[in-house]
Design a protein around this motif. Structure first.
Motif, PDB file in Angstrom:
ATOM      1  N   PHE A   1       0.893  -1.020   0.323  1.00 48.62           N
ATOM      2  CA  PHE A   1      -0.180  -0.072   0.375  1.00 48.62           C
ATOM      3  C   PHE A   1       1.278   1.478  -0.141  1.00 48.62           C
ATOM      4  CE2 PHE A   1      -2.849   2.668   2.640  1.00 48.62           C
ATOM      5  CZ  PHE A   1      -3.665   3.190   1.011  1.00 48.62           C
ATOM      6  N   TYR A   2       2.042   0.890   0.840  1.00 56.50           N
ATOM      7  CA  TYR A   2       2.592   2.212   0.906  1.00 56.50           C
ATOM      8  C   TYR A   2       3.518   2.645  -0.488  1.00 56.50           C
ATOM      9  CZ  TYR A   2       6.135   4.683   3.537  1.00 56.50           C
ATOM     10  OH  TYR A   2       6.809   6.660   4.165  1.00 56.50           O
ATOM     11  N   LYS A   3       4.105   1.625  -1.141  1.00 60.94           N
ATOM     12  CA  LYS A   3       4.694   1.839  -2.507  1.00 60.94           C
ATOM     13  C   LYS A   3       3.535   2.238  -3.363  1.00 60.94           C
ATOM     14  CE  LYS A   3       7.017   0.069  -6.512  1.00 60.94           C
ATOM     15  NZ  LYS A   3       6.030   0.196  -7.480  1.00 60.94           N
TER      16      LYS A   3
ATOM     17  N   TRP B   1       1.573   9.162  -5.685  1.00 61.17           N
ATOM     18  CA  TRP B   1       1.232  10.757  -5.401  1.00 61.17           C
ATOM     19  C   TRP B   1       2.877  11.117  -6.648  1.00 61.17           C
ATOM     20  CZ3 TRP B   1       0.524   9.000   0.060  1.00 61.17           C
ATOM     21  CH2 TRP B   1      -1.174   9.189   0.228  1.00 61.17           C
ATOM     22  N   ASN B   2       3.496  10.203  -6.890  1.00 54.77           N
ATOM     23  CA  ASN B   2       4.801  10.288  -7.469  1.00 54.77           C
ATOM     24  C   ASN B   2       5.685  10.998  -7.028  1.00 54.77           C
ATOM     25  OD1 ASN B   2       6.825  10.447  -9.463  1.00 54.77           O
ATOM     26  ND2 ASN B   2       6.314  12.574 -10.245  1.00 54.77           N
TER      27      ASN B   2
ATOM     28  N   LEU C   1       9.246   6.247  -2.221  1.00 57.78           N
ATOM     29  CA  LEU C   1       9.241   5.821  -2.649  1.00 57.78           C
ATOM     30  C   LEU C   1      10.493   4.886  -2.796  1.00 57.78           C
ATOM     31  CD1 LEU C   1       9.073   3.465  -4.951  1.00 57.78           C
ATOM     32  CD2 LEU C   1       9.887   4.835  -6.521  1.00 57.78           C
ATOM     33  N   ASN C   2      11.433   5.737  -2.362  1.00 62.76           N
ATOM     34  CA  ASN C   2      12.966   5.450  -1.279  1.00 62.76           C
ATOM     35  C   ASN C   2      12.164   5.032   0.297  1.00 62.76           C
ATOM     36  OD1 ASN C   2      15.423   5.073  -1.704  1.00 62.76           O
ATOM     37  ND2 ASN C   2      15.462   7.267   0.111  1.00 62.76           N
TER      38      ASN C   2
END
Length: 307
Positions: A172-174, A180-181, A186-187
């Motif tokens: 879900f985090y990814k 949201w770009n 992402l990191n």
């Protein structure tokens, strides 16, 4: 290849270790028998022998060199402390990553908290049913069951992250990071994949230090982590980060200072790490095992950089 080994009683276990070159000068055989009876079991304790060398030739070929039973006991105790610290840091990272994610959601005026969960589930394809099944299995759970029953499948984001597994939470985090770009999120996701592996090992009481000097890494070190270690010589970083467990521990430390925002929590972690550093060489310097000592020293330097 299937290998069948004979079951050994406690006395036979001690005798077998002695035959393998493990000495009992610092820890008597009788004390070893008592330890294996009341404190730790043979398979787990002896896994730490992997960090020690064997005689390559001569009359003691394939027998351990400079390995006393006391060192196995010492490493088992140190490993227990390390697992506890790792698990606590990992849980703190999970909590503060949720706080960070929800702040991003709150600041995004186009999100209401519900549609993003529905879109995430659709995005999961066949895995959607797997996630839903795992949630439903917790329906009668005394900790989250009431939440699941109350929302009955129509979960907002702030509820979803409380009832799904850490692995599903990372998915879900990814999804949010991509939606949201958000390169920072992402990191975080890639950092927390390593955190997840280490957290699972600690939570399942798997040994961390049993083969820390020999297990090569299958993955590259996160670029931000490597940059944060620039005060350590490049060759030394490459040498130690090429070992999977060392890379994961260092990544955990970096992720903690990157994601955790509480000064108090960071202070607690610092005190735990200071205790760990003092405990490692409290009884033995490990000068006789250069690879193991070099690994500990590298982890100490990483701790000093972050805390």
């Amino acid at each position: 290849m299937n290998v069948y080994k004979q079951k050994l009683n406690i006395k036979d276990q001690v005798k077998y270790l002695e035959d393998k070159g493990i000495s009992f000068n610092l820890f008597s055989k009788s004390n070893a028998e008592d330890y294996l009876t009341n404190n730790n079991y043979y398979y787990k304790l002896t896994s730490f022998r992997k960090n020690f060398r064997k005689h390559p030739d001569g009359p003691n070929t394939n027998k351990y060199s400079n390995l006393d039973f006391a060192y196995l006991v010492d490493l088992a105790i140190i490993d227990n402390y390390l697992r506890s610290i790792i698990l606590e840091i990992a849980l703190d990272i999970e909590h503060y990553s949720k706080l960070k994610l929800l702040h991003c959601l709150e600041n995004n005026k186009s999100e209401n908290g519900y549609s993003i969960v529905k879109d995430f589930m659709v995005n999961q394809g066949q895995n959607k049913q797997v996630i839903e099944k795992r949630i439903i299995e917790k329906c009668n759970n005394c900790y989250v069951g009431d939440i699941i029953q109350h929302y009955d499948g129509n979960y907002p984001a702030w509820t979803l992250i409380e009832i799904i597994s850490f692995g599903d939470y990372l998915k879900f985090y990814k999804f949010c990071a991509d939606r949201w770009n958000d390169k920072d999120l992402l990191n975080d996701f890639y950092l927390m994949k390593d955190v997840k592996a280490l957290r699972n090992a600690a939570a399942h009481n798997n040994c961390i230090l049993n083969d820390i000097t020999i297990k090569d890494s299958k993955h590259k070190t996160n670029h931000a982590v490597k940059i944060s270690l620039k005060t350590i010589k490049h060759q030394r970083n490459d040498k130690h980060l090429s070992k999977e467990k060392t890379r994961q521990i260092v990544t955990l430390l970096y992720t903690s200072i990157h994601i955790i925002t509480s000064v108090g929590v960071k202070s607690k972690i610092k005190n735990q790490l200071i205790f760990f550093k003092k405990r490692v060489y409290r009884d033995y310097s490990y000068d006789f095992n250069p690879k193991l000592k070099a690994t500990f020293d590298y982890l100490f330097d990483a701790i000093d950089i972050y805390y």
